[in-house]
Design a protein around this motif. Structure first.
Motif, PDB file in Angstrom:
ATOM      1  N   TYR A  27     -14.043  -0.668  11.427  1.00 42.26           N
ATOM      2  CA  TYR A  27     -13.999   0.396  10.675  1.00 42.26           C
ATOM      3  C   TYR A  27     -12.564   1.076  10.648  1.00 42.26           C
ATOM      4  CZ  TYR A  27     -13.695   4.250  13.906  1.00 42.26           C
ATOM      5  OH  TYR A  27     -13.331   5.024  14.991  1.00 42.26           O
ATOM      6  N   ILE A  28     -12.277   1.720   9.521  1.00 51.81           N
ATOM      7  CA  ILE A  28     -11.028   2.030   9.316  1.00 51.81           C
ATOM      8  C   ILE A  28     -11.261   3.833   9.793  1.00 51.81           C
ATOM      9  CG2 ILE A  28      -9.129   3.297   7.908  1.00 51.81           C
ATOM     10  CD1 ILE A  28     -10.094   0.611   6.082  1.00 51.81           C
ATOM     11  N   PRO A  29     -10.606   4.168  10.889  1.00 54.10           N
ATOM     12  CA  PRO A  29     -10.716   5.576  11.285  1.00 54.10           C
ATOM     13  C   PRO A  29     -10.306   6.604  10.237  1.00 54.10           C
ATOM     14  CG  PRO A  29      -9.571   4.542  12.690  1.00 54.10           C
ATOM     15  CD  PRO A  29      -9.635   3.589  11.698  1.00 54.10           C
ATOM     16  N   SER A  30     -11.262   7.713  10.005  1.00 56.73           N
ATOM     17  CA  SER A  30     -11.051   8.789   9.059  1.00 56.73           C
ATOM     18  C   SER A  30      -9.580   9.382   9.083  1.00 56.73           C
ATOM     19  CB  SER A  30     -12.162   9.628   9.037  1.00 56.73           C
ATOM     20  OG  SER A  30     -12.247  10.514  10.420  1.00 56.73           O
ATOM     21  N   GLU A  31      -8.922   9.170  10.327  1.00 55.61           N
ATOM     22  CA  GLU A  31      -7.802   9.996  10.197  1.00 55.61           C
ATOM     23  C   GLU A  31      -6.718   9.113   9.752  1.00 55.61           C
ATOM     24  OE1 GLU A  31     -10.225  10.805  13.679  1.00 55.61           O
ATOM     25  OE2 GLU A  31      -9.386   8.918  12.965  1.00 55.61           O
ATOM     26  N   TYR A  32      -6.677   8.086   9.188  1.00 52.58           N
ATOM     27  CA  TYR A  32      -5.862   7.284   8.694  1.00 52.58           C
ATOM     28  C   TYR A  32      -5.567   7.448   7.056  1.00 52.58           C
ATOM     29  CZ  TYR A  32      -4.638   4.667  12.865  1.00 52.58           C
ATOM     30  OH  TYR A  32      -4.356   4.255  14.090  1.00 52.58           O
ATOM     31  N   CYS A  33      -4.402   6.846   6.728  1.00 52.04           N
ATOM     32  CA  CYS A  33      -4.383   6.719   5.146  1.00 52.04           C
ATOM     33  C   CYS A  33      -4.036   5.027   5.113  1.00 52.04           C
ATOM     34  CB  CYS A  33      -2.820   7.290   4.899  1.00 52.04           C
ATOM     35  SG  CYS A  33      -2.222   6.710   3.389  1.00 52.04           S
ATOM     36  N   VAL A  34      -4.694   4.666   3.952  1.00 51.20           N
ATOM     37  CA  VAL A  34      -4.441   3.319   3.760  1.00 51.20           C
ATOM     38  C   VAL A  34      -3.621   3.299   2.127  1.00 51.20           C
ATOM     39  CG1 VAL A  34      -5.482   1.215   2.996  1.00 51.20           C
ATOM     40  CG2 VAL A  34      -6.300   2.616   4.875  1.00 51.20           C
ATOM     41  N   ALA A  35      -2.720   2.329   2.151  1.00 57.10           N
ATOM     42  CA  ALA A  35      -1.956   2.538   0.866  1.00 57.10           C
ATOM     43  C   ALA A  35      -1.585   0.854   0.512  1.00 57.10           C
ATOM     44  CB  ALA A  35      -0.679   3.007   1.251  1.00 57.10           C
ATOM     45  N   TRP A  36      -1.174   0.835  -0.663  1.00 57.43           N
ATOM     46  CA  TRP A  36      -0.638  -0.328  -1.356  1.00 57.43           C
ATOM     47  C   TRP A  36       0.594  -0.222  -1.675  1.00 57.43           C
ATOM     48  CZ3 TRP A  36      -3.301  -5.179  -1.173  1.00 57.43           C
ATOM     49  CH2 TRP A  36      -4.821  -4.938  -1.179  1.00 57.43           C
ATOM     50  N   PHE A  37       1.517  -1.329  -1.270  1.00 56.06           N
ATOM     51  CA  PHE A  37       2.882  -1.303  -1.557  1.00 56.06           C
ATOM     52  C   PHE A  37       3.080  -3.000  -2.436  1.00 56.06           C
ATOM     53  CE2 PHE A  37       4.822   1.783   1.328  1.00 56.06           C
ATOM     54  CZ  PHE A  37       3.936   2.185   1.767  1.00 56.06           C
ATOM     55  N   ARG A  38       4.226  -2.940  -3.121  1.00 56.11           N
ATOM     56  CA  ARG A  38       4.415  -4.179  -3.579  1.00 56.11           C
ATOM     57  C   ARG A  38       6.009  -4.576  -3.583  1.00 56.11           C
ATOM     58  NH1 ARG A  38       3.152  -2.472  -9.901  1.00 56.11           N
ATOM     59  NH2 ARG A  38       5.014  -1.173 -10.238  1.00 56.11           N
ATOM     60  N   GLN A  39       6.188  -5.782  -3.626  1.00 60.01           N
ATOM     61  CA  GLN A  39       7.316  -6.037  -3.515  1.00 60.01           C
ATOM     62  C   GLN A  39       7.809  -7.278  -4.629  1.00 60.01           C
ATOM     63  OE1 GLN A  39       9.243  -7.268  -0.001  1.00 60.01           O
ATOM     64  NE2 GLN A  39      11.297  -6.991  -0.725  1.00 60.01           N
ATOM     65  N   ALA A  40       8.621  -6.961  -5.675  1.00 59.46           N
ATOM     66  CA  ALA A  40       8.903  -8.110  -6.704  1.00 59.46           C
ATOM     67  C   ALA A  40      10.099  -8.817  -6.184  1.00 59.46           C
ATOM     68  CB  ALA A  40       9.100  -7.444  -7.989  1.00 59.46           C
ATOM     69  N   PRO A  41      10.231  -9.943  -6.661  1.00 56.07           N
ATOM     70  CA  PRO A  41      11.304 -10.753  -6.392  1.00 56.07           C
ATOM     71  C   PRO A  41      12.807  -9.864  -6.546  1.00 56.07           C
ATOM     72  CG  PRO A  41      10.064 -12.242  -7.594  1.00 56.07           C
ATOM     73  CD  PRO A  41       9.345 -10.794  -7.585  1.00 56.07           C
TER      74      PRO A  41
END
Length: 125
Positions: A27-41
């Motif tokens: 599980y992902i602990p509730s104290e955490y932040c999960v984010a999406w990043f992206r990288q284009a060429p």
């Protein structure tokens, strides 16, 4: 140690939709932040969206507000990024990442401890 597995990328036409997933073993602990990043060429990696696992608060880059939605499914230990009205500029490798503490819109990448290997999203017009 948290392992993040990002998946769901693919090729889609401009205006279409795609959903990418970030799954964890355990599980992902509730104290955490999960984010999406992206990288284009040829570009630097940038923050796209984040969700605080405890408060469910969400954060978005201006470029995706109103088009992308980040959500979590605690039963599946998975965070999703639903991407609608995709544009050519959304073409990039998308990475999920996690850090202890809340999310914010500063997208300070060194603070993210865990990273997935990335999933490619290609938008064509």
């Amino acid at each position: 140690q948290m392992q993040l597995v990002d998946s769901g990328g693919g090729s889609v036409q401009a205006g279409g939709s795609l959903r990418v997933s970030c799954a964890t073993y355990g599980y992902i602990p509730s104290e955490y932040c999960v984010a999406w990043f992206r990288q284009a060429p040829g570009k630097e990696r940038e923050g796209v969206a984040g969700i605080s696992m405890y408060s469910y608060n969400t954060f978005y880059a201006d470029s995706v507000k109103g088009r992308f939605t980040i959500s979590q499914d605690n039963a599946k230990n998975t965070v999703y990024l639903q991407m609608n009205s995709l544009k050519d500029d959304d073409t990039a490798m998308y990475y999920c990442a996690a850090r202890y503490g809340g999310c914010g819109s500063n997208w300070y990448q060194p603070s993210y401890t865990y990273w997935g290997l990335g999933t490619q999203v290609t938008v064509s017009s």
